[in-house]
Design an enzyme around this catalytic site. Structure first.
Site, PDB file in Angstrom:
ATOM      1  N   GLU A   1     -36.644  -0.458 -85.071  1.00  0.00           N
ATOM      2  CA  GLU A   1     -37.989  -0.406 -85.644  1.00  0.00           C
ATOM      3  C   GLU A   1     -38.513  -1.839 -85.869  1.00  0.00           C
ATOM      4  O   GLU A   1     -39.589  -2.177 -85.426  1.00  0.00           O
ATOM      5  CB  GLU A   1     -37.912   0.365 -86.970  1.00  0.00           C
ATOM      6  CG  GLU A   1     -39.236   0.540 -87.662  1.00  0.00           C
ATOM      7  CD  GLU A   1     -39.063   1.103 -89.071  1.00  0.00           C
ATOM      8  OE1 GLU A   1     -37.922   1.119 -89.602  1.00  0.00           O
ATOM      9  OE2 GLU A   1     -40.083   1.501 -89.672  1.00  0.00           O
ATOM     10  N   HIS A   2     -37.709  -2.641 -86.583  1.00  0.00           N
ATOM     11  CA  HIS A   2     -38.060  -4.039 -86.824  1.00  0.00           C
ATOM     12  C   HIS A   2     -37.022  -4.927 -86.158  1.00  0.00           C
ATOM     13  O   HIS A   2     -35.821  -4.718 -86.346  1.00  0.00           O
ATOM     14  CB  HIS A   2     -38.020  -4.376 -88.321  1.00  0.00           C
ATOM     15  CG  HIS A   2     -38.874  -3.495 -89.171  1.00  0.00           C
ATOM     16  ND1 HIS A   2     -38.374  -2.379 -89.814  1.00  0.00           N
ATOM     17  CD2 HIS A   2     -40.191  -3.565 -89.502  1.00  0.00           C
ATOM     18  CE1 HIS A   2     -39.358  -1.804 -90.497  1.00  0.00           C
ATOM     19  NE2 HIS A   2     -40.469  -2.490 -90.326  1.00  0.00           N
TER      20      HIS A   2
ATOM     21  N   ASP B   1     -44.700  -6.290 -93.362  1.00  0.00           N
ATOM     22  CA  ASP B   1     -44.786  -5.041 -94.137  1.00  0.00           C
ATOM     23  C   ASP B   1     -46.067  -4.983 -94.957  1.00  0.00           C
ATOM     24  O   ASP B   1     -46.624  -3.908 -95.182  1.00  0.00           O
ATOM     25  CB  ASP B   1     -43.607  -4.933 -95.111  1.00  0.00           C
ATOM     26  CG  ASP B   1     -42.296  -4.671 -94.408  1.00  0.00           C
ATOM     27  OD1 ASP B   1     -42.320  -4.261 -93.235  1.00  0.00           O
ATOM     28  OD2 ASP B   1     -41.228  -4.886 -95.041  1.00  0.00           O
TER      29      ASP B   1
ATOM     30  N   GLN C   1     -34.320  -4.534 -96.242  1.00  0.00           N
ATOM     31  CA  GLN C   1     -34.353  -3.246 -95.558  1.00  0.00           C
ATOM     32  C   GLN C   1     -33.464  -2.235 -96.272  1.00  0.00           C
ATOM     33  O   GLN C   1     -33.830  -1.077 -96.462  1.00  0.00           O
ATOM     34  CB  GLN C   1     -33.855  -3.427 -94.113  1.00  0.00           C
ATOM     35  CG  GLN C   1     -34.193  -2.311 -93.186  1.00  0.00           C
ATOM     36  CD  GLN C   1     -35.682  -2.080 -93.115  1.00  0.00           C
ATOM     37  OE1 GLN C   1     -36.124  -0.981 -93.354  1.00  0.00           O
ATOM     38  NE2 GLN C   1     -36.470  -3.097 -92.831  1.00  0.00           N
TER      39      GLN C   1
ATOM     40  N   HIS D   1     -61.102  26.773 -55.309  1.00  0.00           N
ATOM     41  CA  HIS D   1     -61.366  25.343 -55.524  1.00  0.00           C
ATOM     42  C   HIS D   1     -62.109  24.763 -54.315  1.00  0.00           C
ATOM     43  O   HIS D   1     -63.066  23.997 -54.461  1.00  0.00           O
ATOM     44  CB  HIS D   1     -60.053  24.575 -55.731  1.00  0.00           C
ATOM     45  CG  HIS D   1     -59.487  24.692 -57.109  1.00  0.00           C
ATOM     46  ND1 HIS D   1     -59.080  25.879 -57.651  1.00  0.00           N
ATOM     47  CD2 HIS D   1     -59.254  23.755 -58.069  1.00  0.00           C
ATOM     48  CE1 HIS D   1     -58.614  25.669 -58.884  1.00  0.00           C
ATOM     49  NE2 HIS D   1     -58.712  24.387 -59.156  1.00  0.00           N
TER      50      HIS D   1
ATOM     51  N   HIS E   1     -34.507   0.066 -99.308  1.00  0.00           N
ATOM     52  CA  HIS E   1     -35.437   1.188 -99.120  1.00  0.00           C
ATOM     53  C   HIS E   1     -34.794   2.533 -99.402  1.00  0.00           C
ATOM     54  O   HIS E   1     -35.397   3.416-100.003  1.00  0.00           O
ATOM     55  CB  HIS E   1     -35.944   1.222 -97.677  1.00  0.00           C
ATOM     56  CG  HIS E   1     -37.203   0.459 -97.461  1.00  0.00           C
ATOM     57  ND1 HIS E   1     -38.375   0.772 -98.081  1.00  0.00           N
ATOM     58  CD2 HIS E   1     -37.477  -0.620 -96.682  1.00  0.00           C
ATOM     59  CE1 HIS E   1     -39.330  -0.085 -97.697  1.00  0.00           C
ATOM     60  NE2 HIS E   1     -38.803  -0.937 -96.855  1.00  0.00           N
TER      61      HIS E   1
END
Lengths: 428, 428
Positions: free
Chosen positions: A319-320, A353, A251, A412, A254
């Protein structure tokens, strides 16, 4: 890597990049120019920002063939297999239109309709990921979207990465334009002579792309604005430190702002992972980036109990999430907030991934509290269907009119009663 | 009412209210004050904007009882029946978590988790609609959201409308705060001493509410920013002009910016509807509003054929579409863009606004091209699940590593290989 006894509430939330006023102004100017001058503006900006004067914006058949020549055939086979896995998973997400019929003749339903046209932004340079093409295009295809457009900034030779082109071609995508930045987003939103506008824009990009997406939002729909990537590993003493360290580093490589966190009730594991991270970091090609990310956004939190560790994970809403515990399935029901959940030691994040079939476009920055990863749902619309029967209207008109009048909406009430007036004479 | 032979592309899109810089600054100040001073700021702003100094922000049991006394018991029964219909429809939208299991032991799945807490903004004054309470709260309950909070600005006596309170109480909602405007949105997003923050904010409001929702977006999720309401009626010569006119006017009475449009291949019907609209308008209590809406945003488009009429509907992508044609079900498949579709002459829009069971929170301003009405989906998150087996990892590790290296992400490749290294010795 920092180890901390957990004694406080956790949050992954970092500030969201909103750009400077100057950047926002630049983006507005670019959008305006593309709306005014169309293709000419696209070519000018591509020359200015990407350093290449293009004759044609669209990727040609010949360029596609060249991309295939550059890529090893075994890689092409792997891309195909990944695409199959991704398609199989996303097929399960597909929903059908449905109806419910009542005995009084009323039919209520929900019609699922794919979007007409979507655009996918694929970033240039080192962040040009063929896997992103698969992850964005396949759900669109499963949803039934007819027109899928890819835009991506060219390099100084006017080319796009071979991996991106091959991934796109394998999926049957033919409409690929060599444009990037805010000008590409403007072209997708408003169209030019050669590019028809789309209804929704997907994909990550730099700050100019993100600002342009915000700017055109409303004219078209956009997907999420992605932040830096994160992983949280929840582990107990049965986990292997070398494997967790490798996942944390995958991770971290990145982006310097990526966040890698271990939460564990085991101090022994914490110490081993910290030392493994240092050791494995040494030989990584992207060592500088990974080290900076670990230093700034990495952490190991040691809790008293597994319950506390799970509570910490829910606070982080990652996220993960990897759950590398003795029996992860027995704990997964307690996880309330996570984009994707990887269970057990063989479910290393890169499995998801790239290859397993789930989507890798996931909610970052703690937004897993309230949002979900990319799925087929983002490529369809739901329209409700109401077919009220005469019998149902006669039975319920007075109730509907009463509700309308409670809200002060006389017209209405009358709209419903207008049917009864005439109907009375005809039917009874 | 204007009648026009259709010769051009249509669009409902009107400019989106983004407020003035001064309004945006006011909203930012209010949010800042609520974050800093909590309940005290809420009471100050309520005194300033709503003209009442509240002792307690929360609606009491006693106020609830008073609301019941104000409302006719037959109306309460109708609210209950509408709530049942709405619940029955939305139950059909609910999705379950699922898993797919492969023979190699791999499990992929999707976990559905309700949001923890949501807030619903109910506007004050004449726009305080009990039906909005039903339409927002019921999907949240069907989704399984545990905490549902309502906020609404009090009148000068410090009260909320009886209809709103009864609708909320019928649904079992107890956490109702008498606050409105940007301060209410700030309280929901950031919390105060008495109000815990929520994860997502729903509901329409004035420009300050809309700007505040934009401002807190990211901290929490928000639903759509609703624009003025619209109806498009697609009709042929079999339709009754008085009924269509009544439906067009029911939309027009909402708001001077509401849009009421008839598209038809029948000039005869067009002329009759135009004259019916004028006639019915005369006796409406909200005549001024409806007349202004019809004048500015109303239109009758006459096409050569039904195919052209359907194409026009798809260009308009209306919030509400009524199809009053000979056999509407035979045409509905051709409708690509509409929030809700009302089929046949007995499906007058108010049927769906109040009672049939479908949701009345729908995409406005042409956004039905790419978005959907409110549904249970907006109250849940989807997390993907990946349980990769040892067998699957051994079989696919080299492929996953190859994809990672194609993207220049060495640590991703190593994370997978780290499992094999150790595993080799143990398993073979």
């Amino acid at each position: 890597m920092k180890i901390e006894r957990l004694t406080r509430a956790l949050s992954l939330k970092r500030s969201i990049e909103t750009g400077t006023e100057q950047q926002r102004q630049t983006v507005r100017t670019i959008i305006e120019e593309v709306r005014r001058k169309g293709d000419e503006a696209l070519k000018e900006y591509t020359e200015r920002f990407d350093g290449v004067l293009l004759e044609s914006l669209q990727v040609s058949k010949q360029e596609m063939d060249q991309a295939y020549e550059q890529l090893d055939s075994s890689l092409i086979a792997i891309i195909r297999e990944a695409a199959e896995n991704i398609r199989e998973y996303h097929e399960r997400q597909k929903r059908e239109s449905w109806m419910m019929m009542k005995e009084d003749g009323t039919i209520l339903g929900q019609k699922i309709t794919p979007l007409d046209a979507v655009g996918l932004y694929v970033p240039g340079g080192t962040a040009a990921y063929p896997s992103s093409v698969l992850m964005n295009v396949i759900p669109a295809q499963v949803a039934g979207v007819k027109r899928i457009v890819i835009v991506s900034p060219p390099d100084a030779q006017g080319s796009l990465p071979a991996g991106v082109l091959v991934a796109a071609c394998e999926l049957g995508i033919q409409e690929i334009y060599k444009i990037g930045g805010a000008q590409a987003i403007a072209a997708l939103a408003y169209g030019t002579e050669t590019i028809q506008p789309v209804d929704k824009i997907f994909g990550p990009g730099n700050i100019y792309v993100a600002l342009a997406k915000r700017e055109v939002f409303g004219q078209v729909a956009i997907d999420m604005i992605a932040g830096p990537s994160e992983i949280v590993v929840l582990a107990d003493e049965t986990a292997k430190a070398n494997e967790i360290a490798a996942d944390l580093l995958s991770q971290a490589e990145h982006d310097e702002r990526a966040s890698s966190i271990l939460v564990t009730p085991s101090m022994k594991l914490a110490l081993e992972v910290a030392s493994e991270v240092e050791a494995q970091l040494e030989t990584l090609p992207r060592k500088e980036i990974a080290a900076a990310a670990i230093e700034q956004y990495g952490a190991i939190y040691v809790t008293e109990t597994m319950e506390e560790a799970i509570a910490a994970v829910n606070e982080l809403a990652p996220e993960h999430l990897e759950m590398i515990t003795n029996d992860p399935m027995s704990l997964v029901g307690q996880i309330r907030h996570a984009g994707a959940i990887f269970l057990g030691r063989f479910s290393s994040e890169p499995v998801g991934d790239y290859f397993a079939g789930t989507n890798h476009v996931l909610p970052t920055n703690g937004t897993a509290r309230f949002s979900s990863g990319l799925s087929v749902d983002e490529f369809v619309k739901k329209s409700s269907l109401i077919l009220y029967s005469e019998q149902a209207l006669v039975a319920n008109a007075a109730k509907i009119a009463a509700l309308a009048r409670l809200e002060g909406l006389e017209a209405h009430a009358r709209a419903v009663e207008e049917r009864l007036k005439k109907q009375g004479g005809e039917t009874s």
